[in-house]
Motif scaffolding. Structure first.
Motif, PDB file in Angstrom:
ATOM      1  N   GLY A  60       0.792  -1.227   0.000  1.00 14.91           N
ATOM      2  CA  GLY A  60       0.000   0.000   0.000  1.00 14.91           C
ATOM      3  C   GLY A  60       0.818   1.268   0.000  1.00 14.91           C
ATOM      4  N   ALA A  61       2.089   1.177  -0.371  1.00 11.96           N
ATOM      5  CA  ALA A  61       2.944   2.359  -0.402  1.00 11.96           C
ATOM      6  C   ALA A  61       2.711   3.139  -1.694  1.00 11.96           C
ATOM      7  CB  ALA A  61       4.413   1.946  -0.309  1.00 11.96           C
ATOM      8  N   PRO A  62       2.700   4.482  -1.633  1.00  7.94           N
ATOM      9  CA  PRO A  62       2.627   5.282  -2.865  1.00  7.94           C
ATOM     10  C   PRO A  62       3.793   4.928  -3.780  1.00  7.94           C
ATOM     11  CG  PRO A  62       2.295   6.668  -0.930  1.00  7.94           C
ATOM     12  CD  PRO A  62       2.743   5.325  -0.425  1.00  7.94           C
ATOM     13  N   LEU A  63       3.517   4.862  -5.074  1.00  9.50           N
ATOM     14  CA  LEU A  63       4.539   4.410  -6.023  1.00  9.50           C
ATOM     15  C   LEU A  63       5.777   5.292  -5.984  1.00  9.50           C
ATOM     16  CD1 LEU A  63       5.306   2.375  -8.183  1.00  9.50           C
ATOM     17  CD2 LEU A  63       4.207   3.842  -9.892  1.00  9.50           C
ATOM     18  N   ASP A  64       5.576   6.604  -5.855  1.00  8.11           N
ATOM     19  CA  ASP A  64       6.737   7.495  -5.857  1.00  8.11           C
ATOM     20  C   ASP A  64       7.635   7.253  -4.649  1.00  8.11           C
ATOM     21  OD1 ASP A  64       4.730   8.472  -4.185  1.00  8.11           O
ATOM     22  OD2 ASP A  64       5.447  10.543  -4.355  1.00  8.11           O
ATOM     23  N   LYS A  65       7.011   6.950  -3.499  1.00 10.15           N
ATOM     24  CA  LYS A  65       7.809   6.686  -2.304  1.00 10.15           C
ATOM     25  C   LYS A  65       8.505   5.327  -2.392  1.00 10.15           C
ATOM     26  CE  LYS A  65       5.258   9.626   0.908  1.00 10.15           C
ATOM     27  NZ  LYS A  65       4.520   9.693   2.192  1.00 10.15           N
ATOM     28  N   ALA A  66       7.841   4.351  -3.005  1.00 12.28           N
ATOM     29  CA  ALA A  66       8.472   3.044  -3.200  1.00 12.28           C
ATOM     30  C   ALA A  66       9.686   3.169  -4.115  1.00 12.28           C
ATOM     31  CB  ALA A  66       7.468   2.056  -3.784  1.00 12.28           C
ATOM     32  N   ILE A  67       9.547   3.973  -5.158  1.00 15.83           N
ATOM     33  CA  ILE A  67      10.668   4.194  -6.082  1.00 15.83           C
ATOM     34  C   ILE A  67      11.816   4.892  -5.367  1.00 15.83           C
ATOM     35  CG2 ILE A  67      11.404   5.457  -8.140  1.00 15.83           C
ATOM     36  CD1 ILE A  67       8.591   4.987  -9.278  1.00 15.83           C
ATOM     37  N   THR A  68      11.482   5.894  -4.549  1.00 15.23           N
ATOM     38  CA  THR A  68      12.518   6.611  -3.801  1.00 15.23           C
ATOM     39  C   THR A  68      13.258   5.678  -2.842  1.00 15.23           C
ATOM     40  OG1 THR A  68      11.271   8.684  -3.917  1.00 15.23           O
ATOM     41  CG2 THR A  68      12.962   8.518  -2.214  1.00 15.23           C
ATOM     42  N   SER A  69      12.504   4.814  -2.161  1.00 15.66           N
ATOM     43  CA  SER A  69      13.134   3.851  -1.242  1.00 15.66           C
ATOM     44  C   SER A  69      14.085   2.937  -1.995  1.00 15.66           C
ATOM     45  CB  SER A  69      12.060   3.011  -0.538  1.00 15.66           C
ATOM     46  OG  SER A  69      11.319   3.790   0.364  1.00 15.66           O
ATOM     47  N   PHE A  70      13.616   2.432  -3.141  1.00 14.17           N
ATOM     48  CA  PHE A  70      14.452   1.514  -3.916  1.00 14.17           C
ATOM     49  C   PHE A  70      15.729   2.197  -4.406  1.00 14.17           C
ATOM     50  CE2 PHE A  70      15.766  -0.213  -8.036  1.00 14.17           C
ATOM     51  CZ  PHE A  70      16.017  -1.527  -7.679  1.00 14.17           C
ATOM     52  N   THR A  71      15.582   3.379  -4.989  1.00 17.03           N
ATOM     53  CA  THR A  71      16.760   4.059  -5.548  1.00 17.03           C
ATOM     54  C   THR A  71      17.730   4.499  -4.459  1.00 17.03           C
ATOM     55  OG1 THR A  71      15.479   6.125  -5.610  1.00 17.03           O
ATOM     56  CG2 THR A  71      15.591   4.833  -7.639  1.00 17.03           C
TER      57      THR A  71
ATOM     58  N   PHE B 296      15.994  -3.441  -2.691  1.00 17.90           N
ATOM     59  CA  PHE B 296      14.949  -4.318  -2.154  1.00 17.90           C
ATOM     60  C   PHE B 296      14.962  -4.277  -0.627  1.00 17.90           C
ATOM     61  CE2 PHE B 296      13.576  -8.725  -0.962  1.00 17.90           C
ATOM     62  CZ  PHE B 296      12.254  -8.602  -1.369  1.00 17.90           C
ATOM     63  N   LYS B 297      16.182  -4.312  -0.064  1.00 13.09           N
ATOM     64  CA  LYS B 297      16.323  -4.242   1.395  1.00 13.09           C
ATOM     65  C   LYS B 297      15.723  -2.951   1.936  1.00 13.09           C
ATOM     66  CE  LYS B 297      19.486  -2.049   3.060  1.00 13.09           C
ATOM     67  NZ  LYS B 297      20.776  -1.381   3.364  1.00 13.09           N
ATOM     68  N   GLN B 298      16.023  -1.814   1.286  1.00  7.04           N
ATOM     69  CA  GLN B 298      15.531  -0.532   1.764  1.00  7.04           C
ATOM     70  C   GLN B 298      14.013  -0.428   1.632  1.00  7.04           C
ATOM     71  OE1 GLN B 298      17.744   1.532   3.243  1.00  7.04           O
ATOM     72  NE2 GLN B 298      15.919   2.594   3.983  1.00  7.04           N
ATOM     73  N   THR B 299      13.462  -1.017   0.572  1.00  9.13           N
ATOM     74  CA  THR B 299      12.010  -1.034   0.416  1.00  9.13           C
ATOM     75  C   THR B 299      11.358  -1.842   1.530  1.00  9.13           C
ATOM     76  OG1 THR B 299      12.314  -0.919  -2.002  1.00  9.13           O
ATOM     77  CG2 THR B 299      10.122  -1.515  -1.205  1.00  9.13           C
ATOM     78  N   LEU B 300      11.994  -2.953   1.896  1.00 11.05           N
ATOM     79  CA  LEU B 300      11.509  -3.745   3.021  1.00 11.05           C
ATOM     80  C   LEU B 300      11.484  -2.916   4.310  1.00 11.05           C
ATOM     81  CD1 LEU B 300      13.468  -7.075   2.421  1.00 11.05           C
ATOM     82  CD2 LEU B 300      10.986  -6.870   2.391  1.00 11.05           C
ATOM     83  N   ILE B 301      12.578  -2.225   4.560  1.00  6.31           N
ATOM     84  CA  ILE B 301      12.702  -1.455   5.799  1.00  6.31           C
ATOM     85  C   ILE B 301      11.723  -0.288   5.822  1.00  6.31           C
ATOM     86  CG2 ILE B 301      14.261   0.020   7.137  1.00  6.31           C
ATOM     87  CD1 ILE B 301      16.557  -1.767   6.213  1.00  6.31           C
ATOM     88  N   ASP B 302      11.685   0.479   4.712  1.00  4.72           N
ATOM     89  CA  ASP B 302      10.826   1.666   4.672  1.00  4.72           C
ATOM     90  C   ASP B 302       9.346   1.323   4.692  1.00  4.72           C
ATOM     91  OD1 ASP B 302      13.117   3.126   4.600  1.00  4.72           O
ATOM     92  OD2 ASP B 302      12.962   3.729   2.501  1.00  4.72           O
ATOM     93  N   SER B 303       9.020   0.124   4.227  1.00  5.27           N
ATOM     94  CA  SER B 303       7.619  -0.299   4.266  1.00  5.27           C
ATOM     95  C   SER B 303       7.195  -0.750   5.660  1.00  5.27           C
ATOM     96  CB  SER B 303       7.380  -1.442   3.270  1.00  5.27           C
ATOM     97  OG  SER B 303       7.640  -1.027   1.951  1.00  5.27           O
TER      98      SER B 303
END
Length: 465
Positions: A63-74, A338-345
């Motif tokens: 349920g994360a906003p796409l822009d925030k998911a992209i920011t976490s990944f990058t 992927f790790k950062q997306t896990l953490i930020d989510s």
């Protein structure tokens, strides 16, 4: 780190990019990993693309906003490459210099000249462990296979009796010992001390490689008694050179970064005063960047010059050493994303919350997660970076030694049972001329022994240190 400091860090940490509950986050993790597994195994997509798509899928399901998911990944990709990218590049340069100068051949030939009969499997594991320190696993295999085949043919040995110890040495170095990419990424993810991890990694690696190498090779040779295949051996580097570096300088160059990093860890333990001049000096020369950079620069003189390399030839060696690691850097970087997306989510915090009610030790949990991802994706590196991201919050209140053991538990789990979805499985099968069943009985079982023995030793050490 105390419980109070952990709570303070948690209070300062940015809020999750999603408000999903534990159930939704758990589903998101399963979907993200399932997407990665499916894309790698079914559609044969490159692991970099699979990790990128899997990260976005995880964010979407959470349920994360796409822009925030992209920011976490990058941001995760960038910080991971910044943390370990230079180290991987320096390791690649040192490995290429070692191979092209004939230094690796010099180590091999010197040790083989002093070994024979029953000592030969032990010599092979020693060669693979030393040569495997600065080399990536696939490069080490390509470099050592001609030696394995030559020794097996000339000495009339079973191929498995000679090959398994060499493969075990390379595999243990790859999974447990920095500066290999997997351990480096795990160290970066859980904020472990590299010197302590290296020291404990060696303690775990020595008995592991003995059991999975020379000892298991006796059994493997009985199960799969095959001669060295009749095929044209690749030309060794030294056969194209008029001269090559000596054994002593070559070995010293290979071991230089290890010695510097271990010296830093020892000084940190003995002195334990950040203001002390001696400790500050060793903090610099024992840092991974300086240690590996020093080895590369020294290698120009101890490896390149004796081999007759001109400045242009050294430049070509550096360039050729860097070219093959582009894919590795992208995979490692995407794993960090992927790790950062896990953490930020909020998945990391979810694991931390849930694991408080479990009786399973954190080190065993890390090993099991790495095993599951390894079996699914076939990639030890993907298993390492994914598992490190999942269990990183568990390291917050661990001691320095236990954080290092967490890295080793992840590395041990990432080696479990290599099978048909692992490129290494097919590399070994084709080079040794084995059938699929024979490869499972030898290579796959050897990898499992490494994983289980190393994991057990990590748990044992956790009770002692």
């Amino acid at each position: 780190m105390t419980r109070l400091s952990v709570e303070m860090l948690a209070a300062d940490a940015p809020p999750p990019i999603t408000s999903a509950g534990h159930a939704q986050l758990g589903i998101a993790v399963l979907v993200g990993i399932a997407v990665i597994v499916l894309l790698i195994t079914k559609f044969k997509l490159h692991a970099f693309l699979a990790l990128t798509i899997g990260s976005l899928a995880l964010g979407a399901v959470a349920g994360a906003p796409l822009d925030k998911a992209i920011t976490s990944f990058t941001s995760g990709l960038g910080s991971t490459v910044a943390g370990v990218g230079v180290l991987i590049a320096l390791g690649a340069i040192l490995g290429k210099l070692l191979a092209d100068s004939g230094g690796a051949d010099q180590i091999v030939d010197t040790i083989l000249a002093k070994a024979g009969g029953r000592a030969m499997p032990w010599a092979m594991v020693l060669i693979a462990s030393v040569v495997g320190l600065p080399l990536f696993f696939e490069v080490g295999i390509v470099l050592l296979i001609p030696v394995v085949l030559m020794v097996a043919k000339r000495g009339n040995y079973s191929l498995m009796r000679i090959g398994i110890p060499a493969l075990a040495g390379l595999s243990v170095m790859h999974g447990l010992i920095p500066p290999h990419p997997g351990p480096l990424v795990a160290i970066d993810a859980v904020k472990a001390n590299l010197g302590v991890t290296l020291a404990l990694g060696i303690v775990v690696a020595v008995p592991t490689v003995i059991i999975a190498g020379p000892l298991f090779s006796k059994v493997a040779a009985r199960w799969v008694d095959v001669p060295a295949p009749d095929r044209m051996l690749p030309q060794r580097a030294s056969e194209q050179l008029e001269r090559r570096p000596g054994f002593g300088p070559t070995l010293a160059t290979v071991l230089l970064p290890v010695v510097l990093m271990l010296a830093k860890a020892l000084v940190d333990i003995v002195v334990d005063d950040p203001a002390d001049h001696t400790q500050r000096v060793f903090d610099v020369i024992g840092s991974p960047l300086i240690a590996l950079l020093a080895a590369v620069i020294v290698g120009f003189f101890t490896l390149g010059r004796p081999a007759g390399f001109t400045r242009d030839r050294l430049q070509q060696t550096v360039e050729k050493g860097l070219m093959p690691i582009a894919g590795i850097l992208l995979i490692v970087g995407a794993g960090g994303g992927f790790k950062q997306t896990l953490i930020d989510s909020g998945v990391g915090q979810m694991i931390l919350d849930i694991s408080k009610d479990w009786s399973i030790p954190a080190l065993l949990l890390a090993w099991l997660i790495a095993v599951a991802i390894r079996l699914a994706t076939g990639s030890a590196t993907v298993a390492t970076v994914s598992a490190a991201g999942l269990v990183a919050p568990l390291a917050a209140d661990m001691s320095t030694t236990h954080t290092a053991l967490l890295v080793l538990a992840i590395g041990a789990g990432s080696l479990f049972f290599s099978h048909v979805n692992d490129a290494g499985f097919w590399l070994v099968k084709e080079y040794f001329g084995l059938k699929v069943g024979q490869t499972v009985k030898t290579w796959s079982l050897m990898e499992t022994i490494i994983s289980v023995v190393a994991g057990g030793l990590v748990l044992l050490l956790s009770l002692i240190v």
